[in-house]
Design a protein around this motif. Sequence first.
Motif, PDB file in Angstrom:
ATOM      1  N   ALA A  91     112.149 -96.391  15.961  1.00  0.00           N
ATOM      2  CA  ALA A  91     112.038 -97.940  15.561  1.00  0.00           C
ATOM      3  C   ALA A  91     111.624 -97.850  14.041  1.00  0.00           C
ATOM      4  CB  ALA A  91     110.704 -98.419  16.185  1.00  0.00           C
ATOM      5  N   GLN A  92     110.860 -96.783  13.485  1.00  0.00           N
ATOM      6  CA  GLN A  92     110.723 -96.507  12.142  1.00  0.00           C
ATOM      7  C   GLN A  92     111.967 -96.191  11.459  1.00  0.00           C
ATOM      8  OE1 GLN A  92     107.905 -93.270  12.608  1.00  0.00           O
ATOM      9  NE2 GLN A  92     106.073 -94.840  12.165  1.00  0.00           N
ATOM     10  N   LEU A  93     112.829 -95.628  11.729  1.00  0.00           N
ATOM     11  CA  LEU A  93     114.144 -95.169  11.066  1.00  0.00           C
ATOM     12  C   LEU A  93     115.127 -96.304  11.394  1.00  0.00           C
ATOM     13  CD1 LEU A  93     115.040 -91.685  12.621  1.00  0.00           C
ATOM     14  CD2 LEU A  93     114.335 -92.054  10.524  1.00  0.00           C
ATOM     15  N   ASN A  94     114.926 -97.112  12.468  1.00  0.00           N
ATOM     16  CA  ASN A  94     116.015 -98.258  12.344  1.00  0.00           C
ATOM     17  C   ASN A  94     115.435 -99.457  11.387  1.00  0.00           C
ATOM     18  OD1 ASN A  94     118.045 -99.844  13.963  1.00  0.00           O
ATOM     19  ND2 ASN A  94     116.175-100.996  14.424  1.00  0.00           N
ATOM     20  N   GLU A  95     114.057 -99.680  11.219  1.00  0.00           N
ATOM     21  CA  GLU A  95     113.657-100.526  10.328  1.00  0.00           C
ATOM     22  C   GLU A  95     114.112-100.178   8.811  1.00  0.00           C
ATOM     23  OE1 GLU A  95     109.390-102.647   9.534  1.00  0.00           O
ATOM     24  OE2 GLU A  95     109.209-100.482   9.494  1.00  0.00           O
ATOM     25  N   VAL A  96     113.962 -98.976   8.608  1.00  0.00           N
ATOM     26  CA  VAL A  96     114.392 -98.822   7.285  1.00  0.00           C
ATOM     27  C   VAL A  96     115.903 -98.976   6.935  1.00  0.00           C
ATOM     28  CG1 VAL A  96     114.929 -96.979   5.361  1.00  0.00           C
ATOM     29  CG2 VAL A  96     112.732 -97.214   6.765  1.00  0.00           C
ATOM     30  N   ARG A  97     116.846 -98.630   8.188  1.00  0.00           N
ATOM     31  CA  ARG A  97     118.181 -98.599   8.241  1.00  0.00           C
ATOM     32  C   ARG A  97     118.805 -99.891   8.069  1.00  0.00           C
ATOM     33  NH1 ARG A  97     121.769 -94.947  12.199  1.00  0.00           N
ATOM     34  NH2 ARG A  97     123.095 -95.368  10.644  1.00  0.00           N
ATOM     35  N   ARG A  98     117.945-101.055   8.784  1.00  0.00           N
ATOM     36  CA  ARG A  98     118.377-102.330   9.013  1.00  0.00           C
ATOM     37  C   ARG A  98     118.161-102.864   7.737  1.00  0.00           C
ATOM     38  NH1 ARG A  98     114.642-103.411  12.415  1.00  0.00           N
ATOM     39  NH2 ARG A  98     113.220-104.409  11.481  1.00  0.00           N
ATOM     40  N   TYR A  99     117.069-102.679   6.755  1.00  0.00           N
ATOM     41  CA  TYR A  99     116.906-103.188   5.655  1.00  0.00           C
ATOM     42  C   TYR A  99     117.642-102.603   4.482  1.00  0.00           C
ATOM     43  CZ  TYR A  99     113.072-106.163   7.109  1.00  0.00           C
ATOM     44  OH  TYR A  99     112.164-106.914   7.609  1.00  0.00           O
ATOM     45  N   LEU A 100     118.437-101.681   4.937  1.00  0.00           N
ATOM     46  CA  LEU A 100     119.311-100.899   3.657  1.00  0.00           C
ATOM     47  C   LEU A 100     120.645-101.137   3.977  1.00  0.00           C
ATOM     48  CD1 LEU A 100     119.780 -99.154   1.352  1.00  0.00           C
ATOM     49  CD2 LEU A 100     119.660 -96.932   2.924  1.00  0.00           C
ATOM     50  N   GLU A 101     121.210-100.820   5.247  1.00  0.00           N
ATOM     51  CA  GLU A 101     122.527-100.779   5.841  1.00  0.00           C
ATOM     52  C   GLU A 101     123.173-101.961   6.009  1.00  0.00           C
ATOM     53  OE1 GLU A 101     124.038 -97.138   7.425  1.00  0.00           O
ATOM     54  OE2 GLU A 101     122.119 -96.609   8.123  1.00  0.00           O
ATOM     55  N   VAL A 102     122.202-103.152   6.743  1.00  0.00           N
ATOM     56  CA  VAL A 102     122.977-104.382   6.865  1.00  0.00           C
ATOM     57  C   VAL A 102     123.273-104.851   5.574  1.00  0.00           C
ATOM     58  CG1 VAL A 102     122.178-106.576   7.896  1.00  0.00           C
ATOM     59  CG2 VAL A 102     121.555-104.567   9.157  1.00  0.00           C
ATOM     60  N   PRO A 103     122.260-105.312   4.610  1.00  0.00           N
ATOM     61  CA  PRO A 103     122.812-105.587   3.404  1.00  0.00           C
ATOM     62  C   PRO A 103     123.980-105.086   2.946  1.00  0.00           C
ATOM     63  CG  PRO A 103     120.414-105.769   3.375  1.00  0.00           C
ATOM     64  CD  PRO A 103     120.836-104.977   4.642  1.00  0.00           C
ATOM     65  N   ALA A 104     123.976-103.724   3.006  1.00  0.00           N
ATOM     66  CA  ALA A 104     125.337-103.250   2.383  1.00  0.00           C
ATOM     67  C   ALA A 104     126.561-103.343   3.172  1.00  0.00           C
ATOM     68  CB  ALA A 104     124.822-101.417   2.539  1.00  0.00           C
ATOM     69  N   ALA A 105     126.314-103.472   4.327  1.00  0.00           N
ATOM     70  CA  ALA A 105     127.717-104.080   5.222  1.00  0.00           C
ATOM     71  C   ALA A 105     128.239-105.212   4.581  1.00  0.00           C
ATOM     72  CB  ALA A 105     127.267-103.958   6.456  1.00  0.00           C
ATOM     73  N   ARG A 106     127.255-106.150   4.493  1.00  0.00           N
ATOM     74  CA  ARG A 106     127.497-107.522   3.877  1.00  0.00           C
ATOM     75  C   ARG A 106     128.173-107.341   2.581  1.00  0.00           C
ATOM     76  NH1 ARG A 106     125.823-113.059   4.339  1.00  0.00           N
ATOM     77  NH2 ARG A 106     124.639-112.589   6.311  1.00  0.00           N
ATOM     78  N   LEU A 107     127.691-106.765   1.737  1.00  0.00           N
ATOM     79  CA  LEU A 107     128.215-106.712   0.476  1.00  0.00           C
ATOM     80  C   LEU A 107     129.617-106.063   0.514  1.00  0.00           C
ATOM     81  CD1 LEU A 107     124.914-105.700  -1.776  1.00  0.00           C
ATOM     82  CD2 LEU A 107     126.359-107.998  -1.930  1.00  0.00           C
ATOM     83  N   ALA A 108     129.552-104.945   1.298  1.00  0.00           N
ATOM     84  CA  ALA A 108     130.731-104.330   1.368  1.00  0.00           C
ATOM     85  C   ALA A 108     132.149-105.164   1.628  1.00  0.00           C
ATOM     86  CB  ALA A 108     130.763-103.071   2.542  1.00  0.00           C
ATOM     87  N   ALA A 109     131.750-105.902   2.668  1.00  0.00           N
ATOM     88  CA  ALA A 109     132.746-107.195   3.127  1.00  0.00           C
ATOM     89  C   ALA A 109     133.123-108.080   2.079  1.00  0.00           C
ATOM     90  CB  ALA A 109     132.321-107.752   4.147  1.00  0.00           C
TER      91      ALA A 109
END
Length: 224
Positions: A91-109
């Motif tokens: 859950a700790q790893l996912n929390e960091v990934r959620r705030y980093l990689e989700v915005p990254a995916a949006r910007l990548a699109a």
Amino acid sequence: MKVVPVEHKSAAEHVRSQLIELIESRHFAVDDRLPSEADLAASFGVSRSVIREALHSLNALGLTKSYAGKGTFVAATRAQSQLLIGRYLPAQLNEVRRYLEVPAARLAAERRTQEDVDGLAALVEEFDKSEEPADRIKIDALFHIAVASATGNPLFSRLVEDLRAVLQEQALAVSASPGRAAQARAEHRAIFEAIRDGDAEMADLAMRRHLAAVVATSTSLTDG
């Protein structure tokens, strides 16, 4: 050895669970050699590929070790949660990934170039063809770094690349979990297609779903 033959659907998961029970109940002791893939396949009533997938998962859990030409041996009678998650909870790893990689995916699109799209397409195809968990996590890391790179902001790719070093132990355990490979293929393709189509909302959603599936799998493994 008493085992219950299983149906083809979710067979590797059933085999994995029964083998874990046999190991934890000390039917197989530490340093014991497990029956051969052929013998296990006959006992469980499944194909050798199903047995091989289940054994990959046991290796990732730290319960067994496989040696070329010698077979698979019991290494521990309890799954090693430290091997699964290192110093951090899923859950700790996912929390960091959620705030980093989700915005990254949006910007990548929103910002991807044709070169970015071509690179992601190649990685999706390579992941689809990969059969070994260790190979899949390497390609998985390159895919997530490529998504971050498609933002056009080098800090995203640098941060995701650094994060992958922390994720290696968890990634191997998750990748080796029976049935996870097929799910990851579909999740990666959904992320790629959203980025390719310039759909920021769908890229956001696809990445969220992918990360949620990863944490669900890693949590279930840790819970035994």
